[in-house]
Design an enzyme around this catalytic site. Sequence first.
Site, short mmCIF file in Angstrom:
data_model
loop_
_atom_site.label_atom_id
_atom_site.label_comp_id
_atom_site.label_asym_id
_atom_site.label_seq_id
_atom_site.Cartn_x
_atom_site.Cartn_y
_atom_site.Cartn_z
N ASP A 1 12.93 12.21 -3.53
CA ASP A 1 12.16 11.88 -2.33
C ASP A 1 12.46 12.93 -1.26
OD1 ASP A 1 11.13 10.50 0.09
OD2 ASP A 1 11.05 8.73 -1.22
N GLY B 1 9.72 8.09 3.22
CA GLY B 1 10.82 7.19 2.87
C GLY B 1 12.02 7.36 3.78
N LEU C 1 5.45 7.81 -7.50
CA LEU C 1 5.00 7.13 -6.28
C LEU C 1 5.00 8.07 -5.07
CD1 LEU C 1 5.72 4.75 -8.20
CD2 LEU C 1 6.56 3.51 -6.20
N ALA D 1 4.06 10.54 -2.34
CA ALA D 1 2.73 10.93 -1.86
C ALA D 1 2.69 10.88 -0.35
CB ALA D 1 1.66 10.00 -2.42
N TYR E 1 -7.30 11.38 1.98
CA TYR E 1 -6.26 10.68 1.22
C TYR E 1 -6.85 10.09 -0.06
CZ TYR E 1 -3.29 6.71 -0.08
OH TYR E 1 -2.54 5.80 -0.77
N VAL F 1 -0.23 -3.48 8.12
CA VAL F 1 -0.72 -4.39 9.15
C VAL F 1 0.12 -5.65 9.25
CG1 VAL F 1 -2.42 -5.44 7.57
CG2 VAL F 1 -2.79 -5.53 10.05
N ILE G 1 -5.97 -5.09 17.06
CA ILE G 1 -6.81 -4.99 15.88
C ILE G 1 -7.80 -3.86 16.07
CG2 ILE G 1 -8.62 -6.14 14.52
CD1 ILE G 1 -7.28 -8.80 15.18
N ARG H 1 -8.78 -7.73 3.77
CA ARG H 1 -7.80 -7.08 2.90
C ARG H 1 -7.26 -8.09 1.90
NH1 ARG H 1 -10.13 -3.54 4.52
NH2 ARG H 1 -9.46 -1.70 5.69
#
Length: 316
Positions: free
Chosen positions: A31, A36, A79, A81, A147, A190, A206, A214
């Site tokens: 990482d 992270g 993972l 990214a 993305y 969120v 919001i 979602r």
Amino acid sequence: MNILLTGGAGFIGRWVAKKLLDEGHNLWILDDLSNGQITNVQEFEGNPNFKQFIQGTILDEELLQRLFNEHRFSLCYHLGASINVQDSIDDPRTTFNNDTLGTFYILEQCRKLNTKIVFMSTCMVYDYCDKSAGIDELHPTKPASPYAGAKVAAENMVLSYYYAYNMPAVVIRPFNTYGPFQKTGGEGGVVAIFLKNDLEGRELHIYGEGTQTRDLLYVEDCARFVVEAGFNDRVNGEVVNAGLGEDISINDLALMITGDPSRIQHVEHIHPQSEIQKLLCNSQKAKELLGWVPEISLAEGIARTRKWIGDGGLDR
């Protein structure tokens, strides 16, 4: 089994690491700590199966080659990214390099050893959901941000290695994941942001009208899905979704968390062009191929996450 986990100091990566270590596998984590945090993996330092944390980038081909040559990984959970939509709009080059080019570099090392790759993609590659059955893996894609575009490109490269080289590979698309260890600041999800603001007595903001929905997946359910995809050959060459199978509007989510409509405020959307109005997951394929179904309800997941943040979590 020797396993490499890229992005293992991230939110989901931390839970994947925990599950792999609990199952007794030898684990190396790579990482660059751009998303992270080293605190996410410090608890594993005394575990004899946690072999090494390497602070480095997947763009460093020499580092990748050395790691694969030395440890002969049987499995790579990829993972690592760039994951922020707005960052990808502001700086598409960085997201492309990390998410597409970096995945290519990982694939090249996996190809040499026939290492299975589990590639973490995203539900953000999909077009909005227009049916009550939810989004399955044949649903149209619409990369509405760099993305999402970088992830689609990387997905296709991963699957091409399965077809061209018979290299075991699977693309997984978890839906919006939340839970303990997620950042509670601007880069967080969120649920974590809403809970943190609610606990501190602040308003919940919001973006836009809040009617967008979602499908929220609790992180331990997500980690179980990710890990199982690595140990099941039935998903090789496949794209597989994972979600709760229920969607909730952001307005309703905010009200569920705060219970006080006066503390909810709508603000201008920062990237309306990349918003997906309705996200609802159909996880039937994961159930059929992996025997995976989510176990934690939204109410239970929110309660667990609230307790973690309220107990201090990690100061984020």
